[in-house]
Design a protein around this motif. Structure first.
Motif, PDB file in Angstrom:
ATOM      1  N   GLU A  62      32.965  -7.372  -6.227  1.00 44.02           N
ATOM      2  CA  GLU A  62      32.414  -6.452  -5.445  1.00 44.02           C
ATOM      3  C   GLU A  62      31.151  -5.729  -5.921  1.00 44.02           C
ATOM      4  O   GLU A  62      30.097  -5.510  -5.065  1.00 44.02           O
ATOM      5  CB  GLU A  62      33.401  -5.800  -4.833  1.00 44.02           C
ATOM      6  CG  GLU A  62      33.048  -4.968  -3.400  1.00 44.02           C
ATOM      7  CD  GLU A  62      32.426  -5.632  -2.394  1.00 44.02           C
ATOM      8  OE1 GLU A  62      31.309  -5.251  -1.926  1.00 44.02           O
ATOM      9  OE2 GLU A  62      33.163  -6.620  -1.916  1.00 44.02           O
TER      10      GLU A  62
ATOM     11  N   ASN B 185      24.773 -18.469  -6.008  1.00 41.49           N
ATOM     12  CA  ASN B 185      24.203 -17.174  -6.275  1.00 41.49           C
ATOM     13  C   ASN B 185      23.906 -17.074  -7.675  1.00 41.49           C
ATOM     14  O   ASN B 185      23.596 -15.899  -8.301  1.00 41.49           O
ATOM     15  CB  ASN B 185      25.428 -16.104  -5.809  1.00 41.49           C
ATOM     16  CG  ASN B 185      25.299 -15.878  -4.571  1.00 41.49           C
ATOM     17  OD1 ASN B 185      24.301 -15.343  -3.723  1.00 41.49           O
ATOM     18  ND2 ASN B 185      26.377 -16.213  -3.715  1.00 41.49           N
TER      19      ASN B 185
ATOM     20  N   ASN C  41      28.347  -7.800  -5.959  1.00 38.71           N
ATOM     21  CA  ASN C  41      27.789  -7.885  -4.589  1.00 38.71           C
ATOM     22  C   ASN C  41      26.959  -6.866  -4.208  1.00 38.71           C
ATOM     23  O   ASN C  41      25.850  -7.264  -3.836  1.00 38.71           O
ATOM     24  CB  ASN C  41      29.074  -8.225  -3.828  1.00 38.71           C
ATOM     25  CG  ASN C  41      28.833  -8.390  -2.277  1.00 38.71           C
ATOM     26  OD1 ASN C  41      27.795  -9.011  -1.980  1.00 38.71           O
ATOM     27  ND2 ASN C  41      29.621  -8.077  -1.585  1.00 38.71           N
ATOM     28  N   MET C  42      27.490  -5.557  -4.440  1.00 36.92           N
ATOM     29  CA  MET C  42      26.707  -4.484  -4.203  1.00 36.92           C
ATOM     30  C   MET C  42      25.363  -4.336  -4.840  1.00 36.92           C
ATOM     31  O   MET C  42      24.278  -4.191  -4.281  1.00 36.92           O
ATOM     32  CB  MET C  42      27.539  -3.355  -4.165  1.00 36.92           C
ATOM     33  CG  MET C  42      28.785  -3.222  -3.317  1.00 36.92           C
ATOM     34  SD  MET C  42      28.488  -3.500  -1.670  1.00 36.92           S
ATOM     35  CE  MET C  42      27.710  -1.862  -1.293  1.00 36.92           C
ATOM     36  N   GLU C  43      25.425  -4.415  -6.206  1.00 39.41           N
ATOM     37  CA  GLU C  43      24.224  -4.087  -7.301  1.00 39.41           C
ATOM     38  C   GLU C  43      23.199  -5.076  -6.694  1.00 39.41           C
ATOM     39  O   GLU C  43      22.146  -4.702  -6.888  1.00 39.41           O
ATOM     40  CB  GLU C  43      24.741  -4.343  -8.641  1.00 39.41           C
ATOM     41  CG  GLU C  43      25.486  -3.095  -9.101  1.00 39.41           C
ATOM     42  CD  GLU C  43      25.825  -2.976 -10.654  1.00 39.41           C
ATOM     43  OE1 GLU C  43      25.515  -4.027 -11.407  1.00 39.41           O
ATOM     44  OE2 GLU C  43      26.713  -2.301 -11.054  1.00 39.41           O
ATOM     45  N   LEU C  44      23.610  -6.407  -6.742  1.00 35.04           N
ATOM     46  CA  LEU C  44      22.541  -7.371  -6.303  1.00 35.04           C
ATOM     47  C   LEU C  44      22.219  -7.850  -5.075  1.00 35.04           C
ATOM     48  O   LEU C  44      21.328  -8.783  -4.787  1.00 35.04           O
ATOM     49  CB  LEU C  44      23.181  -9.012  -7.033  1.00 35.04           C
ATOM     50  CG  LEU C  44      23.464  -8.722  -8.679  1.00 35.04           C
ATOM     51  CD1 LEU C  44      24.259  -9.776  -9.201  1.00 35.04           C
ATOM     52  CD2 LEU C  44      22.066  -8.433  -9.216  1.00 35.04           C
ATOM     53  N   ASN C  45      22.868  -7.126  -4.016  1.00 32.41           N
ATOM     54  CA  ASN C  45      22.625  -6.991  -2.783  1.00 32.41           C
ATOM     55  C   ASN C  45      22.770  -8.548  -2.347  1.00 32.41           C
ATOM     56  O   ASN C  45      21.951  -9.121  -1.543  1.00 32.41           O
ATOM     57  CB  ASN C  45      21.304  -6.627  -2.507  1.00 32.41           C
ATOM     58  CG  ASN C  45      20.960  -6.239  -0.928  1.00 32.41           C
ATOM     59  OD1 ASN C  45      22.007  -5.938  -0.095  1.00 32.41           O
ATOM     60  ND2 ASN C  45      19.768  -6.324  -0.396  1.00 32.41           N
ATOM     61  N   LEU C  46      24.065  -9.122  -2.666  1.00 29.81           N
ATOM     62  CA  LEU C  46      24.089 -10.668  -2.251  1.00 29.81           C
ATOM     63  C   LEU C  46      24.691 -10.562  -0.636  1.00 29.81           C
ATOM     64  O   LEU C  46      24.568 -11.804  -0.184  1.00 29.81           O
ATOM     65  CB  LEU C  46      25.292 -10.909  -3.028  1.00 29.81           C
ATOM     66  CG  LEU C  46      24.996 -11.050  -4.538  1.00 29.81           C
ATOM     67  CD1 LEU C  46      26.183 -11.609  -5.512  1.00 29.81           C
ATOM     68  CD2 LEU C  46      23.566 -11.764  -4.922  1.00 29.81           C
ATOM     69  N   ALA C  47      25.125  -9.607  -0.246  1.00 31.01           N
ATOM     70  CA  ALA C  47      25.414  -9.448   1.378  1.00 31.01           C
ATOM     71  C   ALA C  47      26.717 -10.602   1.515  1.00 31.01           C
ATOM     72  O   ALA C  47      26.709 -11.165   2.289  1.00 31.01           O
ATOM     73  CB  ALA C  47      24.390  -9.817   2.146  1.00 31.01           C
TER      74      ALA C  47
END
Length: 106
Positions: A76, A41, A79-85
């Protein structure tokens, strides 16, 4: 040696092993997976773009991250801000690696 003595020795060793791993929130985390996810990532490159230099200054955020739960929460948030799923266990794996390498919460 009695069976009861052996059981108590094994339980003691298991408890020492678990505490040596760090905070309970990270026990059982897959460190190899966390390391791979950090690379896949491009977390370091993102931190370098945000902060310059080698990006490691993000880990000395003057008290923003002061508990294992806050560390996991920050991952987390990325994860949410970058839409890493990322799945929850993947967020935990990344957090455990960062704890091992930078934060060292007990």
């Amino acid at each position: 040696m009695t069976r009861q003595f052996l059981i108590s020795v094994l339980l003691s060793l298991a408890s020492v092993s678990a505490s040596a791993q760090g905070p309970a929130i990270f026990v059982g985390a897959d460190l190899r997976l966390g390391t791979q996810l950090i690379a896949d990532n491009q977390c370091v490159a993102c931190h370098q773009r945000k902060l310059g230099s080698d990006g490691s200054a993000i880990y000395q955020s003057s008290g923003r991250i002061d508990t294992p739960g806050a560390l996991r929460g920050m991952i987390e948030q990325c994860n949410m801000e970058l839409n890493l799923a990322l799945f929850p266990e993947e967020v935990t794996a990344i957090s455990a690696v960062l704890n091992r390498d930078y934060y060292r919460f007990k």
